[in-house]
Design a protein around this motif. Structure first.
Motif, PDB file in Angstrom:
ATOM      1  N   SER A 116       0.726  -1.242  -0.035  1.00 12.94           N
ATOM      2  CA  SER A 116      -0.005  -0.053  -0.061  1.00 12.94           C
ATOM      3  C   SER A 116       0.996   1.114   0.167  1.00 12.94           C
ATOM      4  O   SER A 116       2.111   1.193   0.061  1.00 12.94           O
ATOM      5  CB  SER A 116      -0.605   0.075   0.987  1.00 12.94           C
ATOM      6  OG  SER A 116      -1.840  -0.862   1.357  1.00 12.94           O
ATOM      7  N   ALA A 117       0.064   2.305  -0.106  1.00 14.34           N
ATOM      8  CA  ALA A 117       1.102   3.407   0.033  1.00 14.34           C
ATOM      9  C   ALA A 117       1.267   3.714   1.860  1.00 14.34           C
ATOM     10  O   ALA A 117       0.543   3.315   2.380  1.00 14.34           O
ATOM     11  CB  ALA A 117       0.009   4.803  -0.480  1.00 14.34           C
ATOM     12  N   LYS A 131      -2.392   9.748   5.910  1.00 16.91           N
ATOM     13  CA  LYS A 131      -2.105   8.948   5.036  1.00 16.91           C
ATOM     14  C   LYS A 131      -1.693   9.681   3.573  1.00 16.91           C
ATOM     15  O   LYS A 131      -2.242  10.517   3.201  1.00 16.91           O
ATOM     16  CB  LYS A 131      -3.211   8.006   4.768  1.00 16.91           C
ATOM     17  CG  LYS A 131      -3.673   7.341   5.959  1.00 16.91           C
ATOM     18  CD  LYS A 131      -5.054   6.513   5.528  1.00 16.91           C
ATOM     19  CE  LYS A 131      -4.762   5.167   4.692  1.00 16.91           C
ATOM     20  NZ  LYS A 131      -6.084   4.295   4.750  1.00 16.91           N
ATOM     21  N   THR A 169      -2.233   8.469   1.041  1.00 13.42           N
ATOM     22  CA  THR A 169      -3.451   8.605  -0.190  1.00 13.42           C
ATOM     23  C   THR A 169      -4.289   9.754   0.200  1.00 13.42           C
ATOM     24  O   THR A 169      -4.709  10.455  -0.986  1.00 13.42           O
ATOM     25  CB  THR A 169      -4.080   7.218  -0.121  1.00 13.42           C
ATOM     26  OG1 THR A 169      -3.392   6.170  -0.111  1.00 13.42           O
ATOM     27  CG2 THR A 169      -5.108   7.297  -1.106  1.00 13.42           C
ATOM     28  N   GLU A 177       0.754   4.236  -4.052  1.00 12.32           N
ATOM     29  CA  GLU A 177       1.249   3.025  -4.376  1.00 12.32           C
ATOM     30  C   GLU A 177       2.387   2.812  -5.095  1.00 12.32           C
ATOM     31  O   GLU A 177       3.537   1.867  -4.780  1.00 12.32           O
ATOM     32  CB  GLU A 177       0.043   1.964  -4.674  1.00 12.32           C
ATOM     33  CG  GLU A 177      -0.780   1.602  -3.543  1.00 12.32           C
ATOM     34  CD  GLU A 177      -1.495   2.895  -2.622  1.00 12.32           C
ATOM     35  OE1 GLU A 177      -1.729   3.467  -3.085  1.00 12.32           O
ATOM     36  OE2 GLU A 177      -2.106   2.289  -1.628  1.00 12.32           O
ATOM     37  N   PHE A 197      -3.598  -1.350  -5.014  1.00 12.23           N
ATOM     38  CA  PHE A 197      -4.752  -0.213  -5.138  1.00 12.23           C
ATOM     39  C   PHE A 197      -5.252   0.078  -6.863  1.00 12.23           C
ATOM     40  O   PHE A 197      -6.201   0.723  -6.802  1.00 12.23           O
ATOM     41  CB  PHE A 197      -4.292   0.891  -4.483  1.00 12.23           C
ATOM     42  CG  PHE A 197      -5.303   2.073  -4.143  1.00 12.23           C
ATOM     43  CD1 PHE A 197      -6.559   1.770  -3.864  1.00 12.23           C
ATOM     44  CD2 PHE A 197      -4.928   3.185  -4.249  1.00 12.23           C
ATOM     45  CE1 PHE A 197      -7.645   2.822  -3.745  1.00 12.23           C
ATOM     46  CE2 PHE A 197      -5.707   4.437  -3.854  1.00 12.23           C
ATOM     47  CZ  PHE A 197      -7.135   4.240  -3.768  1.00 12.23           C
ATOM     48  N   ARG A 240     -11.429   2.456  -1.750  1.00  9.60           N
ATOM     49  CA  ARG A 240     -10.366   2.541  -0.565  1.00  9.60           C
ATOM     50  C   ARG A 240     -10.005   1.235   0.205  1.00  9.60           C
ATOM     51  O   ARG A 240     -10.881   0.320   0.117  1.00  9.60           O
ATOM     52  CB  ARG A 240     -11.032   3.605   0.607  1.00  9.60           C
ATOM     53  CG  ARG A 240     -10.942   5.109  -0.039  1.00  9.60           C
ATOM     54  CD  ARG A 240      -9.772   5.614  -0.382  1.00  9.60           C
ATOM     55  NE  ARG A 240      -8.685   5.684   0.524  1.00  9.60           N
ATOM     56  CZ  ARG A 240      -8.425   6.766   1.361  1.00  9.60           C
ATOM     57  NH1 ARG A 240      -9.106   7.613   1.377  1.00  9.60           N
ATOM     58  NH2 ARG A 240      -7.335   6.749   1.893  1.00  9.60           N
ATOM     59  N   GLY A 241      -8.669   1.178   0.532  1.00 10.35           N
ATOM     60  CA  GLY A 241      -8.423  -0.354   0.990  1.00 10.35           C
ATOM     61  C   GLY A 241      -8.254  -1.181  -0.186  1.00 10.35           C
ATOM     62  O   GLY A 241      -8.000  -2.504   0.363  1.00 10.35           O
ATOM     63  N   GLY A 242      -8.092  -0.914  -1.187  1.00  8.72           N
ATOM     64  CA  GLY A 242      -8.257  -1.870  -2.336  1.00  8.72           C
ATOM     65  C   GLY A 242      -6.874  -2.690  -2.648  1.00  8.72           C
ATOM     66  O   GLY A 242      -6.730  -3.562  -3.413  1.00  8.72           O
ATOM     67  N   SER A 243      -5.964  -2.145  -1.862  1.00  9.16           N
ATOM     68  CA  SER A 243      -4.518  -3.002  -2.205  1.00  9.16           C
ATOM     69  C   SER A 243      -4.605  -4.855  -1.758  1.00  9.16           C
ATOM     70  O   SER A 243      -4.071  -5.366  -2.308  1.00  9.16           O
ATOM     71  CB  SER A 243      -3.484  -2.635  -1.377  1.00  9.16           C
ATOM     72  OG  SER A 243      -3.334  -1.124  -1.783  1.00  9.16           O
ATOM     73  N   ASP A 244      -5.698  -4.641  -0.789  1.00 11.51           N
ATOM     74  CA  ASP A 244      -6.191  -6.053  -0.517  1.00 11.51           C
ATOM     75  C   ASP A 244      -6.622  -6.852  -1.679  1.00 11.51           C
ATOM     76  O   ASP A 244      -6.382  -7.979  -1.794  1.00 11.51           O
ATOM     77  CB  ASP A 244      -7.335  -6.044   0.546  1.00 11.51           C
ATOM     78  CG  ASP A 244      -7.010  -5.662   2.041  1.00 11.51           C
ATOM     79  OD1 ASP A 244      -5.781  -5.661   2.277  1.00 11.51           O
ATOM     80  OD2 ASP A 244      -7.853  -5.196   2.685  1.00 11.51           O
TER      81      ASP A 244
HETATM   82  N1  ASP Z   1      -3.816   3.465  -0.210  1.00  7.53           N
HETATM   83  C1  ASP Z   1      -5.105   3.163  -0.359  1.00  7.53           C
HETATM   84  C2  ASP Z   1      -6.111   3.695   0.796  1.00  7.53           C
HETATM   85  O1  ASP Z   1      -5.614   4.432   1.484  1.00  7.53           O
HETATM   86  C3  ASP Z   1      -5.415   1.755  -0.768  1.00  7.53           C
HETATM   87  C4  ASP Z   1      -5.041   0.754   0.256  1.00  7.53           C
HETATM   88  O2  ASP Z   1      -4.376   1.281   1.394  1.00  7.53           O
HETATM   89  O3  ASP Z   1      -5.331  -0.328   0.216  1.00  7.53           O
HETATM   90  O4  ASP Z   1      -7.258   3.417   0.687  1.00  7.53           O
END
Ligand code: ASP
Length: 437
Positions: free
Chosen positions: A36-37, A47, A49, A114, A168, A182-186
């Motif tokens: 992730s970032a 963050k 992002t 990212e 991401f 958001r959170g899409g690196s998963d």
């Molecule tokens: N950096 C992105 C976010 O803050 C994606 C991630 O962290 O998964 O949503």
């Protein structure tokens, strides 16, 4: 082979990068890494992002974003310097600044977090960098093209023994950078794991796994060692979130387990999420408890309702017309109860009731507010007699009255509704009965 995704808090500063390198190099099989970032370094921090979104917003409204971009650059430079990584960020930031000035999209802006972190981590680990824009494909409408992506990643990584692929983002069929939500690196990590047919998808974060109950309610709640993807869906739906919802599907389909691990406690085995798990490795009858407040019950009464064909469909139509999802449908002979989110119903409450009256001509419609739903989930419930009896006894022994009950025939999940004020007490009572006794 292992695919390991590291979240933003795991890569927030140089000291976290050092932990990540130790983890990656401590197992020869950790070949593909998805970062992730950089996230928050503590409360009050930002963050990367979020700062990138802020840059885009300023650029889009014709304001200066220089100082924000400068902060972002300073974070990367600080990490690189502390780790003695030689990387020239000037051309990268010049490009980003230029692109933002020329109207680059919000998604492009966000993706740079990212992208830059991937470059930095690849150099630090001595792994090859693979730009996600080359291998993660979206439609022009921004929908993931999962099969194309799978083929692209598989083809690319076949030739590369060890690589860092930033999470991401990807690109659409016209070459524009697109991101997940958001959170899409998963999700990116899960896609890479599927494409290389990993033995396990490790998701490294800042918690040790899933807890059997929300630790804000049960402070000493145990960690769940093994959970199935189905159980996880049930618990996440009820509010227990560690993983992005869409990260489950690619790996689940491929039968690859996901292991939630803590970068700050790498010796802990964390939570293993599997496609199927024997009931025998469930240490308790239940796997977990989750729930939340903010529901209400719309109760519709009409004599002889059960003889009226299409009654239920017409009631649900009234909700659908106002874009309201129904959560549960506990139903009696002459009553039908529709459980919905209060915040979805409230803006249209009178109109929905009016529409129900037009469509089914009920004797009475009542709304019961401030309901909390609690899901008690467990693959071990099927083999044990009397689980429901124990659950209801646990709740009633606290003097809490149960307002609704819902159990599917799969016996994986029993959902009860209680007054919001009783929510915490009921969760504690269920936990005590099934875990402590
Ligand atoms: N950096 C992105 C976010 O803050 C994606 C991630 O962290 O998964 O949503």
């Amino acid at each position: 082979m292992i695919v390991a995704k590291f979240g933003g808090s795991s890569l927030a500063d140089a000291s976290q990068f050092i932990k990540v390198k130790d983890i990656v190099l401590s197992h020869h099989d950790r070949k593909y890494i998805v970062p992730s970032a950089p996230g928050k370094r503590g409360a009050g921090d930002d963050k990367i992002t979020d700062l990138l979104y802020a840059c885009h917003q300023a650029a889009a409204s014709g304001k200066s974003f220089r100082h924000v971009l400068e902060r972002i650059r300073a974070r990367y430079i600080e990490i690189a310097e502390e780790l003695q990584i030689e990387m020239d960020f000037d051309p990268e930031f010049a490009k980003i600044e230029e692109a933002l000035k020329n109207g680059a999209s919000r998604e492009y802006a966000a993706s740079r977090g990212e992208y830059l972190n991937g470059k930095l981590l690849a150099q630090y680990l001595g792994y090859e960098f693979v730009d996600a824009a080359e291998v993660v494909r979206f439609t022009v409408e921004g929908r993931l093209m999962e099969e194309e992506t799978n083929a692209l990643i598989a083809k690319k990584l076949k030739m590369i023994p060890r690589a860092v692929i930033p999470g991401f983002y990807g690109a659409d069929t016209e070459g524009r950078v697109r991101t997940f939500s958001r959170g899409g690196s998963d999700v990116s990590g899960a896609l890479v794991a599927r494409a290389v047919n990993a033995d396990v998808y490790e998701n490294w974060t800042d918690v040790t796994g899933f807890c059997m109950a929300d630790p804000r309610i049960v402070p000493d709640a145990q960690y769940i060692a093994t959970i199935t993807y189905r159980e996880l869906r049930e618990l996440s739906y009820m509010g227990a979130t560690v993983l992005h919802e869409d990260a489950v599907f690619p790996v689940r389909k491929a039968g690859i387990p996901t292991n939630i691990r803590n970068t700050n406690d790498p010796k802990h085995p964390g939570t293993m999420i599997k496609a199927s798990a024997g009931q025998d490795d469930a240490s308790h009858t239940i796997t977990g408890i989750a729930g939340h407040k903010g529901f209400c019950i719309v109760s519709i009464e009409k004599d002889m309702m059960n003889a009226e064909l299409g009654f239920g469909r017409r009631v649900l139509q009234a909700f659908e017309e106002f874009n309201i999802n129904f959560e549960h449908l506990p139903t009696g002979i002459d009553t039908m109860c529709v459980v919905v989110h209060e915040k979805e119903l409230n803006p249209h409450r009178e109109e929905v009731i009016q529409r129900i009256c037009e469509l089914v001509n009920p004797d009475q419609v009542t709304v019961h507010e401030h309901l909390a739903l609690i899901a008690t989930v467990g693959r071990g419930m099927v083999r044990n007699f009397g689980t429901a009896a124990r659950l209801f006894t646990a709740i009633s022994s606290q003097g809490i009255s149960i307002r609704t009950i819902d159990q599917g025939s799969s016996e994986l999940n029993i959902i009860v509704g209680v007054d919001e004020d009783d929510f915490e007490g009921a969760v504690k009572a269920i936990y005590d009965t099934f875990v402590r006794m």
